[in-house]
Write a protein that holds these residues in place. Structure first.
Motif, PDB file in Angstrom:
ATOM      1  N   PHE A 188       0.699  -1.324  -0.006  1.00  9.11           N
ATOM      2  CA  PHE A 188       0.002   0.163   0.116  1.00  9.11           C
ATOM      3  C   PHE A 188       0.797   1.351  -0.074  1.00  9.11           C
ATOM      4  O   PHE A 188       1.850   1.422   0.822  1.00  9.11           O
ATOM      5  N   ALA A 189       0.575   2.235  -0.897  1.00  6.67           N
ATOM      6  CA  ALA A 189       1.185   3.684  -0.962  1.00  6.67           C
ATOM      7  C   ALA A 189       0.638   4.361   0.307  1.00  6.67           C
ATOM      8  O   ALA A 189       1.501   5.160   1.011  1.00  6.67           O
ATOM      9  N   PHE A 190      -0.547   4.261   0.420  1.00  4.85           N
ATOM     10  CA  PHE A 190      -1.104   4.898   1.780  1.00  4.85           C
ATOM     11  C   PHE A 190      -2.018   3.854   2.326  1.00  4.85           C
ATOM     12  O   PHE A 190      -3.043   3.055   1.980  1.00  4.85           O
ATOM     13  N   ILE A 191      -1.716   3.651   3.709  1.00  2.00           N
ATOM     14  CA  ILE A 191      -2.574   2.850   4.652  1.00  2.00           C
ATOM     15  C   ILE A 191      -3.594   3.771   5.365  1.00  2.00           C
ATOM     16  O   ILE A 191      -3.285   4.590   6.078  1.00  2.00           O
ATOM     17  N   ALA A 192      -4.841   3.460   4.884  1.00  6.24           N
ATOM     18  CA  ALA A 192      -6.029   4.538   5.473  1.00  6.24           C
ATOM     19  C   ALA A 192      -6.449   3.776   7.003  1.00  6.24           C
ATOM     20  O   ALA A 192      -6.931   4.644   7.817  1.00  6.24           O
TER      21      ALA A 192
ATOM     22  N   GLU B  86      -0.113   0.478  -7.254  1.00  2.77           N
ATOM     23  CA  GLU B  86      -0.452   0.456  -8.455  1.00  2.77           C
ATOM     24  C   GLU B  86      -1.655   1.397  -8.666  1.00  2.77           C
ATOM     25  O   GLU B  86      -1.500   2.357  -9.541  1.00  2.77           O
ATOM     26  N   GLU B  87      -2.590   1.678  -7.893  1.00  8.01           N
ATOM     27  CA  GLU B  87      -3.715   2.525  -7.775  1.00  8.01           C
ATOM     28  C   GLU B  87      -3.133   4.050  -7.977  1.00  8.01           C
ATOM     29  O   GLU B  87      -3.545   4.918  -8.736  1.00  8.01           O
ATOM     30  N   ASP B  88      -1.962   4.159  -6.954  1.00  9.84           N
ATOM     31  CA  ASP B  88      -1.431   5.667  -6.631  1.00  9.84           C
ATOM     32  C   ASP B  88      -0.739   5.929  -7.959  1.00  9.84           C
ATOM     33  O   ASP B  88      -0.660   7.212  -8.304  1.00  9.84           O
ATOM     34  N   GLN B  89      -0.028   5.072  -8.726  1.00 11.20           N
ATOM     35  CA  GLN B  89       0.695   5.382  -9.857  1.00 11.20           C
ATOM     36  C   GLN B  89      -0.590   5.762 -11.004  1.00 11.20           C
ATOM     37  O   GLN B  89      -0.062   6.672 -11.839  1.00 11.20           O
TER      38      GLN B  89
ATOM     39  N   ASN C  80      -3.301   7.135 -10.570  1.00  7.50           N
ATOM     40  CA  ASN C  80      -3.713   8.527 -10.281  1.00  7.50           C
ATOM     41  C   ASN C  80      -2.954   9.470 -10.635  1.00  7.50           C
ATOM     42  O   ASN C  80      -3.334  10.395 -11.077  1.00  7.50           O
ATOM     43  N   ILE C  81      -1.564   9.348 -10.471  1.00 10.09           N
ATOM     44  CA  ILE C  81      -0.590  10.394 -10.686  1.00 10.09           C
ATOM     45  C   ILE C  81      -0.709  10.362 -12.145  1.00 10.09           C
ATOM     46  O   ILE C  81      -0.413  11.575 -12.909  1.00 10.09           O
ATOM     47  N   GLU C  82      -0.544   9.252 -13.090  1.00  9.62           N
ATOM     48  CA  GLU C  82      -0.727   9.226 -14.517  1.00  9.62           C
ATOM     49  C   GLU C  82      -1.907  10.124 -15.066  1.00  9.62           C
ATOM     50  O   GLU C  82      -1.734  10.933 -15.797  1.00  9.62           O
ATOM     51  N   GLU C  83      -2.934   9.714 -14.520  1.00 10.00           N
ATOM     52  CA  GLU C  83      -4.274  10.581 -14.832  1.00 10.00           C
ATOM     53  C   GLU C  83      -4.356  11.990 -14.552  1.00 10.00           C
ATOM     54  O   GLU C  83      -4.820  12.719 -15.282  1.00 10.00           O
ATOM     55  N   SER C  84      -3.971  12.290 -13.260  1.00  6.33           N
ATOM     56  CA  SER C  84      -3.743  13.749 -13.025  1.00  6.33           C
ATOM     57  C   SER C  84      -2.517  14.473 -13.929  1.00  6.33           C
ATOM     58  O   SER C  84      -3.128  15.876 -14.135  1.00  6.33           O
ATOM     59  N   LYS C  85      -1.656  13.873 -14.437  1.00  8.60           N
ATOM     60  CA  LYS C  85      -0.874  14.624 -15.543  1.00  8.60           C
ATOM     61  C   LYS C  85      -1.626  14.907 -16.689  1.00  8.60           C
ATOM     62  O   LYS C  85      -1.709  15.928 -17.340  1.00  8.60           O
TER      63      LYS C  85
END
Length: 112
Positions: A73-77, A91-94, A96-101
């Motif tokens: 996990f990149a972030f553990i909620a 994987e989800e974090d990566q 999200n970063i690509e989509e935001s770019k």
């Protein structure tokens, strides 16, 4: 008498005892070679201990960069009642970063 002179000199000028010995020798004082070797060994030991302490401080720092993450996990909620972590995976974090770019570079409706 020499010990008091050496200690006072090293404290007054804020130098270690070995440095104080060398400087006092310039001023005419004499010290045994065995004493100078003992001081030199002591200073080398202090340096090694300081280097080990510094290296030990740096090791935990690498783990503290992302305290709320692990290899999955990149972030553990949070954690479930059973103790399993949940949150955003790397994987989800990566993604999200690509989509935001993509969104930020092609969205003409943004005011800036």
């Amino acid at each position: 008498m020499r010990a008091k002179t050496l200690l006072g000199y090293s404290k007054h000028f804020s130098v270690n005892k070995l440095c104080a010995v060398y400087e006092l020798e310039f001023l005419g004082y004499t010290f045994k070679d065995s004493y100078k070797l003992k001081l030199k060994d002591s200073e080398n030991h202090k340096q090694l201990v300081a280097e080990k302490r510094k290296a030990a401080k740096k090791k935990p720092l690498a783990n503290d960069l992302f305290p709320s993450s692990d290899e999955t996990f990149a972030f553990i909620a949070g954690y479930t009642a059973g103790g399993a972590p949940y949150g955003i995976t790397w994987e989800e974090d990566q993604d999200n970063i690509e989509e935001s770019k993509i969104v930020n570079s092609h969205d003409e409706n943004l005011p800036f």
